[in-house]
Design a protein around this motif. Structure first.
Motif, PDB file in Angstrom:
ATOM      1  N   TYR A  18       0.733  -1.177  -0.033  1.00 45.34           N
ATOM      2  CA  TYR A  18      -0.021   0.048   0.023  1.00 45.34           C
ATOM      3  C   TYR A  18       0.761   1.267   0.045  1.00 45.34           C
ATOM      4  O   TYR A  18       0.399   2.259  -0.725  1.00 45.34           O
ATOM      5  N   ILE A  19       1.929   1.261   0.964  1.00 45.27           N
ATOM      6  CA  ILE A  19       2.596   2.327   1.108  1.00 45.27           C
ATOM      7  C   ILE A  19       3.305   2.496  -0.285  1.00 45.27           C
ATOM      8  O   ILE A  19       3.735   3.828  -0.830  1.00 45.27           O
ATOM      9  N   GLN A  20       4.083   1.335  -0.935  1.00 48.53           N
ATOM     10  CA  GLN A  20       4.899   1.527  -2.271  1.00 48.53           C
ATOM     11  C   GLN A  20       4.005   2.254  -3.275  1.00 48.53           C
ATOM     12  O   GLN A  20       4.373   3.206  -4.140  1.00 48.53           O
ATOM     13  N   ALA A  21       2.663   1.956  -3.373  1.00 48.96           N
ATOM     14  CA  ALA A  21       1.624   2.414  -4.232  1.00 48.96           C
ATOM     15  C   ALA A  21       1.448   4.101  -4.114  1.00 48.96           C
ATOM     16  O   ALA A  21       1.571   4.621  -4.915  1.00 48.96           O
ATOM     17  N   TRP A  22       1.384   4.221  -2.846  1.00 49.17           N
ATOM     18  CA  TRP A  22       1.330   5.923  -2.514  1.00 49.17           C
ATOM     19  C   TRP A  22       2.503   6.670  -2.980  1.00 49.17           C
ATOM     20  O   TRP A  22       2.393   7.600  -3.331  1.00 49.17           O
ATOM     21  N   LEU A  23       3.625   6.026  -2.440  1.00 48.24           N
ATOM     22  CA  LEU A  23       5.164   6.698  -3.061  1.00 48.24           C
ATOM     23  C   LEU A  23       4.989   6.852  -4.214  1.00 48.24           C
ATOM     24  O   LEU A  23       5.570   8.040  -4.784  1.00 48.24           O
ATOM     25  N   LYS A  24       4.656   6.070  -5.205  1.00 45.74           N
ATOM     26  CA  LYS A  24       4.571   6.299  -6.480  1.00 45.74           C
ATOM     27  C   LYS A  24       3.898   7.578  -6.869  1.00 45.74           C
ATOM     28  O   LYS A  24       4.067   8.529  -7.696  1.00 45.74           O
ATOM     29  N   GLN A  25       2.542   7.624  -6.382  1.00 51.94           N
ATOM     30  CA  GLN A  25       1.580   8.779  -6.345  1.00 51.94           C
ATOM     31  C   GLN A  25       2.135  10.164  -5.953  1.00 51.94           C
ATOM     32  O   GLN A  25       2.082  10.980  -6.653  1.00 51.94           O
ATOM     33  N   LEU A  26       2.753  10.235  -4.919  1.00 53.51           N
ATOM     34  CA  LEU A  26       3.509  11.170  -4.285  1.00 53.51           C
ATOM     35  C   LEU A  26       4.416  11.715  -5.194  1.00 53.51           C
ATOM     36  O   LEU A  26       4.709  12.905  -5.004  1.00 53.51           O
ATOM     37  N   GLN A  27       5.423  10.845  -5.710  1.00 54.60           N
ATOM     38  CA  GLN A  27       6.426  11.336  -6.528  1.00 54.60           C
ATOM     39  C   GLN A  27       6.036  12.455  -7.568  1.00 54.60           C
ATOM     40  O   GLN A  27       6.737  13.177  -8.028  1.00 54.60           O
ATOM     41  N   ASN A  28       4.611  12.187  -8.177  1.00 55.82           N
ATOM     42  CA  ASN A  28       4.132  12.914  -9.211  1.00 55.82           C
ATOM     43  C   ASN A  28       3.549  14.244  -8.492  1.00 55.82           C
ATOM     44  O   ASN A  28       3.389  15.246  -9.373  1.00 55.82           O
ATOM     45  N   ASN A  29       2.896  14.397  -7.346  1.00 60.16           N
ATOM     46  CA  ASN A  29       2.435  15.369  -6.719  1.00 60.16           C
ATOM     47  C   ASN A  29       2.589  15.508  -5.343  1.00 60.16           C
ATOM     48  O   ASN A  29       2.074  14.701  -4.657  1.00 60.16           O
ATOM     49  N   LYS A  30       3.533  16.211  -4.870  1.00 61.77           N
ATOM     50  CA  LYS A  30       3.956  16.282  -3.548  1.00 61.77           C
ATOM     51  C   LYS A  30       2.723  16.712  -2.485  1.00 61.77           C
ATOM     52  O   LYS A  30       2.961  16.542  -1.442  1.00 61.77           O
ATOM     53  N   SER A  31       1.932  17.568  -2.962  1.00 64.90           N
ATOM     54  CA  SER A  31       0.953  17.994  -2.062  1.00 64.90           C
ATOM     55  C   SER A  31      -0.312  17.030  -1.825  1.00 64.90           C
ATOM     56  O   SER A  31      -1.103  17.217  -0.915  1.00 64.90           O
ATOM     57  N   TRP A  32      -0.005  16.002  -2.614  1.00 56.56           N
ATOM     58  CA  TRP A  32      -1.161  14.803  -2.045  1.00 56.56           C
ATOM     59  C   TRP A  32      -1.058  14.342  -0.833  1.00 56.56           C
ATOM     60  O   TRP A  32      -1.812  13.790  -0.189  1.00 56.56           O
ATOM     61  N   ILE A  33       0.234  14.285  -0.225  1.00 59.36           N
ATOM     62  CA  ILE A  33       0.415  13.897   1.285  1.00 59.36           C
ATOM     63  C   ILE A  33      -0.628  14.590   2.056  1.00 59.36           C
ATOM     64  O   ILE A  33      -1.265  13.787   2.969  1.00 59.36           O
ATOM     65  N   PHE A  34      -1.023  15.681   2.026  1.00 58.21           N
ATOM     66  CA  PHE A  34      -1.758  16.560   2.933  1.00 58.21           C
ATOM     67  C   PHE A  34      -2.967  16.075   2.535  1.00 58.21           C
ATOM     68  O   PHE A  34      -3.899  15.975   3.619  1.00 58.21           O
ATOM     69  N   THR A  35      -3.538  16.049   1.296  1.00 61.18           N
ATOM     70  CA  THR A  35      -5.070  15.533   1.028  1.00 61.18           C
ATOM     71  C   THR A  35      -5.069  14.013   1.449  1.00 61.18           C
ATOM     72  O   THR A  35      -6.174  13.762   2.086  1.00 61.18           O
ATOM     73  N   ALA A  36      -4.215  13.101   1.446  1.00 59.08           N
ATOM     74  CA  ALA A  36      -4.185  11.645   1.652  1.00 59.08           C
ATOM     75  C   ALA A  36      -4.364  11.842   3.350  1.00 59.08           C
ATOM     76  O   ALA A  36      -5.102  11.029   3.860  1.00 59.08           O
ATOM     77  N   ALA A  37      -3.583  12.353   3.978  1.00 58.14           N
ATOM     78  CA  ALA A  37      -3.602  12.474   5.422  1.00 58.14           C
ATOM     79  C   ALA A  37      -4.846  12.845   6.013  1.00 58.14           C
ATOM     80  O   ALA A  37      -5.314  12.190   6.862  1.00 58.14           O
ATOM     81  N   GLY A  38      -5.399  14.127   5.356  1.00 59.09           N
ATOM     82  CA  GLY A  38      -6.674  14.509   5.843  1.00 59.09           C
ATOM     83  C   GLY A  38      -7.756  13.679   5.637  1.00 59.09           C
ATOM     84  O   GLY A  38      -8.540  13.291   6.514  1.00 59.09           O
ATOM     85  N   ARG A  39      -7.495  12.850   4.484  1.00 58.49           N
ATOM     86  CA  ARG A  39      -8.911  11.795   4.324  1.00 58.49           C
ATOM     87  C   ARG A  39      -8.865  10.658   4.956  1.00 58.49           C
ATOM     88  O   ARG A  39      -9.669  10.169   5.681  1.00 58.49           O
ATOM     89  N   ALA A  40      -7.472  10.140   5.351  1.00 58.08           N
ATOM     90  CA  ALA A  40      -7.230   9.038   6.409  1.00 58.08           C
ATOM     91  C   ALA A  40      -7.674   9.470   8.069  1.00 58.08           C
ATOM     92  O   ALA A  40      -8.266   8.685   8.406  1.00 58.08           O
ATOM     93  N   GLN A  41      -7.437  10.473   7.982  1.00 57.52           N
ATOM     94  CA  GLN A  41      -7.725  10.887   9.511  1.00 57.52           C
ATOM     95  C   GLN A  41      -9.164  11.017   9.530  1.00 57.52           C
ATOM     96  O   GLN A  41      -9.868  10.514  10.526  1.00 57.52           O
ATOM     97  N   LYS A  42      -9.936  11.552   8.337  1.00 59.90           N
ATOM     98  CA  LYS A  42     -11.445  11.449   8.537  1.00 59.90           C
ATOM     99  C   LYS A  42     -12.105  10.044   8.638  1.00 59.90           C
ATOM    100  O   LYS A  42     -13.027   9.549   9.330  1.00 59.90           O
TER     101      LYS A  42
END
Length: 65
Positions: free
Chosen positions: A19-43
């Motif tokens: 799961y983390i490997q898949a996210w790392l690939k996505q985050l390499q393309n768009n560094k701001s996704w970490i904030f979106t992903a973290a917020g949604r995960a917290q929700k």
């Protein structure tokens, strides 16, 4: 973190790594996704644990008036 809280962390380690490997690939393309992903995960965690956010508490107060 939710798995740890629920006591099932040891059973999910292999899946978590993939799961983390898949996210790392996505985050390499768009560094701001970490904030979106973290917020949604917290929700999601808050929903599963039944935690109400301040935002939803305020909304509930407004609808009750």
């Amino acid at each position: 973190m939710l798995c740890q809280h629920a006591g099932i962390a040891d059973r999910t380690i292999a899946n978590s790594a993939a799961y983390i490997q898949a996210w790392l690939k996505q985050l390499q393309n768009n560094k701001s996704w970490i904030f979106t992903a973290a917020g949604r995960a917290q929700k999601g965690v808050d929903y599963v644990l039944g935690v109400k956010s301040e935002e939803s508490k305020e909304g509930a107060e407004l609808t009750c008036v």
